[in-house]
Design an enzyme around this catalytic site. Sequence first.
Site, PDB file in Angstrom:
ATOM      1  CG  ASN A  10      43.197  40.576  50.628  1.00  0.00           C
ATOM      2  OD1 ASN A  10      42.033  40.905  50.386  1.00  0.00           O
ATOM      3  ND2 ASN A  10      44.082  40.378  49.681  1.00  0.00           N
ATOM      4  CD  GLU A  11      38.260  43.369  55.825  1.00  0.00           C
ATOM      5  OE1 GLU A  11      37.224  42.701  55.653  1.00  0.00           O
ATOM      6  OE2 GLU A  11      38.879  43.383  56.905  1.00  0.00           O
ATOM      7  CE  LYS A  13      44.882  36.392  50.020  1.00  0.00           C
ATOM      8  NZ  LYS A  13      46.135  36.143  50.731  1.00  0.00           N
ATOM      9  CD  GLU A  42      61.740  37.575  57.873  1.00  0.00           C
ATOM     10  OE1 GLU A  42      62.595  37.644  56.979  1.00  0.00           O
ATOM     11  OE2 GLU A  42      61.989  37.339  59.060  1.00  0.00           O
ATOM     12  CG  ASP A  71      51.760  32.950  50.029  1.00  0.00           C
ATOM     13  OD1 ASP A  71      51.625  34.068  50.549  1.00  0.00           O
ATOM     14  OD2 ASP A  71      52.716  32.670  49.272  1.00  0.00           O
ATOM     15  CG  ASP A 154      42.689  39.038  37.847  1.00  0.00           C
ATOM     16  OD1 ASP A 154      42.983  37.846  37.667  1.00  0.00           O
ATOM     17  OD2 ASP A 154      42.148  39.457  38.884  1.00  0.00           O
ATOM     18  CE  LYS A 174      40.431  36.233  39.827  1.00  0.00           C
ATOM     19  NZ  LYS A 174      41.064  37.308  40.559  1.00  0.00           N
ATOM     20  CG  HIS A 179      44.418  31.095  41.900  1.00  0.00           C
ATOM     21  ND1 HIS A 179      43.618  31.922  41.149  1.00  0.00           N
ATOM     22  CD2 HIS A 179      45.201  31.916  42.633  1.00  0.00           C
ATOM     23  CE1 HIS A 179      43.929  33.179  41.412  1.00  0.00           C
ATOM     24  NE2 HIS A 179      44.888  33.198  42.307  1.00  0.00           N
TER      25      HIS A 179
HETATM   26  P1  IMP Z   1      48.726  37.339  48.368  1.00  0.00           P
HETATM   27  O1  IMP Z   1      48.618  35.848  48.509  1.00  0.00           O
HETATM   28  O2  IMP Z   1      47.478  38.053  48.780  1.00  0.00           O
HETATM   29  O3  IMP Z   1      49.966  37.870  49.010  1.00  0.00           O
HETATM   30  O4  IMP Z   1      48.824  37.652  46.806  1.00  0.00           O
HETATM   31  C1  IMP Z   1      50.029  37.609  46.122  1.00  0.00           C
HETATM   32  C2  IMP Z   1      49.972  38.378  44.837  1.00  0.00           C
HETATM   33  O5  IMP Z   1      49.717  37.464  43.769  1.00  0.00           O
HETATM   34  C3  IMP Z   1      48.916  39.443  44.704  1.00  0.00           C
HETATM   35  O6  IMP Z   1      49.349  40.652  45.273  1.00  0.00           O
HETATM   36  C4  IMP Z   1      48.793  39.539  43.196  1.00  0.00           C
HETATM   37  O7  IMP Z   1      49.861  40.267  42.673  1.00  0.00           O
HETATM   38  C5  IMP Z   1      48.974  38.095  42.767  1.00  0.00           C
HETATM   39  N1  IMP Z   1      47.675  37.395  42.678  1.00  0.00           N
HETATM   40  C6  IMP Z   1      47.224  36.401  43.481  1.00  0.00           C
HETATM   41  N2  IMP Z   1      45.992  36.007  43.099  1.00  0.00           N
HETATM   42  C7  IMP Z   1      45.662  36.793  42.042  1.00  0.00           C
HETATM   43  C8  IMP Z   1      44.479  36.871  41.234  1.00  0.00           C
HETATM   44  O8  IMP Z   1      43.478  36.175  41.412  1.00  0.00           O
HETATM   45  N3  IMP Z   1      44.518  37.797  40.247  1.00  0.00           N
HETATM   46  C9  IMP Z   1      45.593  38.628  40.023  1.00  0.00           C
HETATM   47  N4  IMP Z   1      46.685  38.590  40.755  1.00  0.00           N
HETATM   48  C10 IMP Z   1      46.737  37.672  41.772  1.00  0.00           C
END
Ligand code: IMP
Length: 194
Positions: A10-11, A13, A42, A71, A154, A174, A179
Site C-alpha cells: 500500500n503506497e 501507508k 494469509e 493492520d 472516512d 487527519k 489511529h
Molecule cells: P488495511 O490495514 O490496509 O488492510 O486496511 C483495512 C481497511 O480498514 C481499509 O481497507 C479500510 O476499509 C479500513 N480503514 C483503515 N484505516 C482507515 C482510515 O483511515 N480511513 C478509512 N478507512 C480505513
Amino acid sequence: MKEIVVASTNEGKIKEIRAMLNEIGIDVKSIKDVFDEEIEIEENGQTFKDNALIKAQTVCNLIHKPTLADDSGLEVKAMNGAPGIYSARFMGHDTSYDIKNQAIIDAVQGKEREARFVCAMVLCIPNEEPIFIEEYFNGEINDKIEGENGFGYDPIFYVPELGKTSASLTLEEKNQYSHRAKALKKLYQILKEK
Ligand code: IMP
C-alpha cells in the site's frame, strides 16, 4: 537501525511511514523493493494485532531484516465491533465504499453511533521480541455519506471534537488525529530511543 522494510504494498501507508522515519535517518523500503515476485500472506488472525504480527513475522523470517506491518479497520459498537478485522473484505472486496458505507449507516439507524478506527503495528527485529503498538481514533457513524477526502470509511466517520467526518479533514488534520498517525508517532519515539 538504518533500514526498515514495511510488509505492505500500500503506497499510501508506505509514504506516511517513510515521511516520519526518514526524519530519524531510517530508510523505509516496501516489500516490492525486496521481492521480485508478489508474496501472498494469509491474514488468518483473529485480531488486528495477530494479523499485523503474521505479516511482519512472515517477511522478517524471509529477509532477516527489521520488518514493520500494520493492520487497521473500523469497529462499530452497534454492530458488535464489525466490520473490524474484515473491514477491507466487508460485503466483498469489490463492493464500492458507497454501498458499504450506506449499509453501516442503515445498520446503526436508531442505535448507538459510537465507532472507532483501530491501527495495530508490529515491528519484528531478527532475534528480538516483536514490538507491538495499538492506537485508536474515536468517533461516531454519521447519518449520511459526507466529505471528499481520505478513503474507505472516512465519509461516514464523524469526529465529534472537529464537528465533521474524517473525509472532510485535510490530510494534515487527519494526520494529527488518526489511529495510524498516533501509532506512527509512538513507533517514532520507540525507534528514536533505540
Ligand atoms: P488495511 O490495514 O490496509 O488492510 O486496511 C483495512 C481497511 O480498514 C481499509 O481497507 C479500510 O476499509 C479500513 N480503514 C483503515 N484505516 C482507515 C482510515 O483511515 N480511513 C478509512 N478507512 C480505513
